[in-house]
Scaffold this active site. Structure first.
Site, PDB file in Angstrom:
ATOM      1  CB  VAL A 171      52.778  51.359  36.972  1.00 46.21           C
ATOM      2  CG1 VAL A 171      53.075  51.579  35.491  1.00 46.21           C
ATOM      3  CG2 VAL A 171      52.437  52.682  37.645  1.00 46.21           C
ATOM      4  CG  ASP A 172      55.318  46.234  36.856  1.00 47.13           C
ATOM      5  OD1 ASP A 172      55.622  46.904  35.856  1.00 47.13           O
ATOM      6  OD2 ASP A 172      56.155  45.740  37.623  1.00 47.13           O
ATOM      7  CB  VAL A 173      48.998  45.011  38.486  1.00 48.01           C
ATOM      8  CG1 VAL A 173      47.644  44.325  38.403  1.00 48.01           C
ATOM      9  CG2 VAL A 173      49.943  44.193  39.366  1.00 48.01           C
TER      10      VAL A 173
END
Length: 408
Positions: A169-171
């Site tokens: 999700v971050d990436v």
């Protein structure tokens, strides 16, 4: 070259850990001058580990911060805020991941900075967006995997909720933010003004689940947890071979027929339970029993060679050691190698667009905390005495301003 496409643009990055730093890293990969602004104790990502690079640098920090310069500013001091304001006024792009409202209260939010820099593209990365009931909630990758429903579609039925171990999700939010920044830059070319990019981890996590969410919105049925299998086609999952696991996608009719022949199970082609991909999805457990018995007779390499020769989509389920030895990884030059001024070498997954071209130019290693503070302030027009005074007051930090502190 793609690595030079944003040359001349200045990015000021106030974001930390994963999502925002991914965006600014990609902008740096495309040639932008990225100035990473860190607090006195540094990006929290510096302290996340193990694993550690060379026993001192967090792999998390190294992963997200190539092609940047580091400036250390204490935004709790008025002098530090003044420096940050001057830095933003000189920028083309700002990336920030504070809770909504924090930079506004410091006079560094989009509304305030757009007045003095109308061409500014200002990207805000948050957990749940800048407005609404959840706006003030903090969140990290795992929390948003849970909140978005992603964890409830991972793993096997009856097991504890699963999680993608890579911070997907971050990436992916970093990818979304990059797209938004580039779109605003195109808008600026056309109209002369910048704009605000508002991207949330929650929104990205939901968008990652397009097929399964679309299915739920269509029929209201919660998706089943089916491990490695695709819920909408079969066979499209991992099977155990004699020495490991192999992922096979043979759900189209001709490939299913060919797979059955190669497994020496031609009778399965006419089996009423398996005549179509939809029927195979409905009878997945029975199909898995039939195919697994045949696949267990030989090693992964045997099956991969045979299936690929017959146009069956497949791959061994690889670990990272396998991937690093992959001819595809080598050919595409997907690993960026950097040499720090500390004499150490750092390796991370590189910029994935035009990757062979992108790795042809050396990358800047992730910076030590505050290592570029003095150089960046000189560029802003500060005099040496002014910089020394700011360092003495604690508003700024450089590697030699506190007994050789380097943020490690």
């Amino acid at each position: 070259m793609l690595r030079e496409s944003l040359t001349g643009l200045k990015v000021v990055d106030f974001s930390v850990i994963g999502a925002g730093p991914t965006c600014s890293m990609f902008l740096g990969d495309m040639g932008a001058d990225v100035v990473k602004v860190e607090p006195p104790d540094g990006d929290p990502g510096r302290r996340l580990g193990p694993p550690w690079y060379h026993e001192r640098e967090s792999a998390v920090y190294v992963a997200f911060n190539r092609n940047k310069r580091s400036v250390c500013i204490d935004l709790k001091s008025p002098e530090g805020v003044a420096v940050a304001r001057r830095l933003i006024a000189s920028a083309d792009v700002v990336v920030e991941s504070f809770r909504p409202g924090v930079l506004d209260r410091l006079g560094l939010g989009y509304a305030a900075m757009q007045e003095c820099n109308p061409r500014l593209v200002y990207c805000s990365v948050s957990a749940y967006g800048r407005t609404g009931d959840y706006a003030t909630r903090a969140g990290v990758d795992g929390i948003l995997q849970a909140a978005s429903g992603l964890m409830m579609v991972l793993g096997e039925a009856g097991q504890a909720p699963g999680k993608v171990q890579a911070p997907i999700v971050d990436v992916a939010t970093g990818y979304m933010a990059t797209i938004g920044v580039l779109a605003r830059l195109i808008q600026r070319v056309r109209g002369g003004k910048g704009g605000h990019v508002d991207v949330s981890l929650f929104g990205t996590a939901v968008a990652l689940q397009q097929p399964s969410f679309t299915g739920f919105l269509g029929d209201g049925a919660l998706p089943a947890r089916v491990g490695s299998a695709a819920p909408y086609s079969a066979p499209n999952e991992a099977f155990a071979a004699r020495d490991g696991w192999i992922m096979i996608a043979a759900y189209l009719g001709n490939r299913w027929d060919r797979l059955c022949e190669l497994l020496e199970r031609p009778e399965l082609v006419e089996d009423q339970r398996f005549l179509t991909s939809s029927l195979r999805v409905s009878n997945r457990d029975a199909m898995r029993v039939e195919l697994s018995a045949a696949l267990a007779l030989h090693d992964c390499d045997h099956w991969v060679d045979l299936l690929l020769q017959n146009d069956i989509l497949c791959s061994k389920v690889c670990n990272y050691a396998d991937v690093v030895e992959s001819p595809a990884l080598a050919h595409l030059q997907l690993i960026a190698e950097m040499h720090g001024d500390d004499g150490h070498t750092y390796r991370t997954p590189g910029f994935p667009i035009n990757s062979r071209e992108s790795q042809s130019t050396p990358h800047r290693a992730p910076p030590r905390l505050g290592q570029d503070t003095k150089a960046v302030l000189f560029e802003l027009g500060y005099l040496r005495d002014e910089i020394d005074a700011l360092l003495s007051s604690g508003a700024l930090l450089a590697p030699d301003s506190k007994g050789g502190h380097a943020g490690t």
